[in-house]
Design an enzyme around this catalytic site. Structure first.
Site, PDB file in Angstrom:
ATOM      1  N   CYS A  16       0.827  -1.316  -0.075  1.00  0.00           N
ATOM      2  CA  CYS A  16      -0.174  -0.220   0.049  1.00  0.00           C
ATOM      3  C   CYS A  16       0.986   1.166  -0.040  1.00  0.00           C
ATOM      4  O   CYS A  16       2.134   0.944  -0.329  1.00  0.00           O
ATOM      5  CB  CYS A  16      -1.130   0.014   1.014  1.00  0.00           C
ATOM      6  SG  CYS A  16      -0.434   0.242   2.893  1.00  0.00           S
ATOM      7  N   ASN A  19       2.576   1.656   4.163  1.00  0.00           N
ATOM      8  CA  ASN A  19       2.536   0.323   4.942  1.00  0.00           C
ATOM      9  C   ASN A  19       2.529   0.255   6.583  1.00  0.00           C
ATOM     10  O   ASN A  19       2.956  -0.069   7.072  1.00  0.00           O
ATOM     11  CB  ASN A  19       4.301  -0.020   4.840  1.00  0.00           C
ATOM     12  CG  ASN A  19       4.281  -1.505   5.014  1.00  0.00           C
ATOM     13  OD1 ASN A  19       5.562  -1.877   5.656  1.00  0.00           O
ATOM     14  ND2 ASN A  19       3.773  -2.554   4.943  1.00  0.00           N
ATOM     15  N   CYS A  21      -1.627   0.581   7.274  1.00  0.00           N
ATOM     16  CA  CYS A  21      -2.744   0.199   7.627  1.00  0.00           C
ATOM     17  C   CYS A  21      -3.297  -0.916   6.789  1.00  0.00           C
ATOM     18  O   CYS A  21      -2.973  -2.120   7.141  1.00  0.00           O
ATOM     19  CB  CYS A  21      -3.733   1.277   7.129  1.00  0.00           C
ATOM     20  SG  CYS A  21      -3.588   2.833   8.082  1.00  0.00           S
ATOM     21  N   ARG A  22      -3.285  -0.871   5.438  1.00  0.00           N
ATOM     22  CA  ARG A  22      -3.787  -2.082   4.525  1.00  0.00           C
ATOM     23  C   ARG A  22      -2.764  -3.003   4.439  1.00  0.00           C
ATOM     24  O   ARG A  22      -3.187  -4.211   4.536  1.00  0.00           O
ATOM     25  CB  ARG A  22      -4.331  -1.514   3.140  1.00  0.00           C
ATOM     26  CG  ARG A  22      -5.389  -0.380   3.187  1.00  0.00           C
ATOM     27  CD  ARG A  22      -5.645   0.264   1.851  1.00  0.00           C
ATOM     28  NE  ARG A  22      -4.480   1.105   1.615  1.00  0.00           N
ATOM     29  CZ  ARG A  22      -4.496   1.817   0.593  1.00  0.00           C
ATOM     30  NH1 ARG A  22      -5.325   1.648  -0.419  1.00  0.00           N
ATOM     31  NH2 ARG A  22      -3.588   2.561   0.149  1.00  0.00           N
ATOM     32  N   SER A  23      -1.715  -2.848   4.184  1.00  0.00           N
ATOM     33  CA  SER A  23      -0.782  -3.754   3.548  1.00  0.00           C
ATOM     34  C   SER A  23      -0.215  -4.857   4.688  1.00  0.00           C
ATOM     35  O   SER A  23      -0.120  -5.874   4.774  1.00  0.00           O
ATOM     36  CB  SER A  23       0.450  -3.614   2.534  1.00  0.00           C
ATOM     37  OG  SER A  23       1.212  -2.417   3.244  1.00  0.00           O
ATOM     38  N   ASP A 134      -8.343   3.319   1.640  1.00  0.00           N
ATOM     39  CA  ASP A 134      -7.175   3.767   2.594  1.00  0.00           C
ATOM     40  C   ASP A 134      -8.000   4.104   3.787  1.00  0.00           C
ATOM     41  O   ASP A 134      -8.984   5.008   3.583  1.00  0.00           O
ATOM     42  CB  ASP A 134      -6.313   4.810   2.111  1.00  0.00           C
ATOM     43  CG  ASP A 134      -5.245   5.016   3.035  1.00  0.00           C
ATOM     44  OD1 ASP A 134      -5.401   4.604   4.304  1.00  0.00           O
ATOM     45  OD2 ASP A 134      -4.253   5.489   2.838  1.00  0.00           O
TER      46      ASP A 134
END
Length: 168
Positions: A16, A19, A21-23, A134
């Protein structure tokens, strides 16, 4: 790329922007799935960001809290994606079109570019977007939505890469 033909250990990199939140959440979810199914030694799972904003930091505290409530421990230290990742990982999975475009610019060969497969392509639940949004500027519901999408997508990814997907 035929994801079912990946060698063992399967090497997966989630990407993401920052690095935080999402990934790292996707990394935590897939690690949990693999461990719960009894195959942690057959997988190498990591995450990285296209930006260099948070290198060395833990994931966003809000994401860690929401993930912990679901049983995921996000202890990853943020890092930036590198050129070496293209030779290290079998699949590089961006969370949105901007991350995907950045990765495609980094790829040196068609083979490296073929390793890039958007996370949304593994999500089959009803959503109104073609990416993993995000949650950074969202409230609690944004983090929960992302975790819902990542759980669905990671289970589908797991099934596609294992016998569980071939039995259906």
């Amino acid at each position: 790329m035929n994801v079912r033909s990946l060698p063992v250990p399967r090497k997966i990199l989630f990407v993401c922007l920052g690095n935080i939140c999402r990934s790292p959440a996707a990394e935590g979810v897939l690690r949990h799935i693999v461990a719960s199914e009894g195959y942690p030694g057959e997988w190498e799972i990591d995450s990285a960001g296209t930006g260099r904003y948070h290198i060395g930091d833990l994931p966003d505290q809000r994401m860690r809290i929401h993930a912990r409530r679901r049983g995921y421990d996000l202890t990853h230290r943020c890092r930036q994606v590198t050129r070496a990742d293209f030779s290290r990982f079998d699949l590089i999975i961006p969370m949105d079109a901007s991350n995907e475009a950045d990765l495609r610019r980094m790829a040196s060969t068609l083979e490296e570019e073929a390793r890039i497969v958007p996370m949304a392509s593994f999500v089959d639940m009803a959503i109104r977007c073609d990416h993993i949004p995000d949650p950074y500027y969202e409230g609690a519901e944004g983090f929960e939505k992302v975790l819902d999408l990542l759980e669905n997508g990671c289970w589908n990814l797991y099934r596609k890469l294992t016998d569980a997907g071939q039995q259906q």
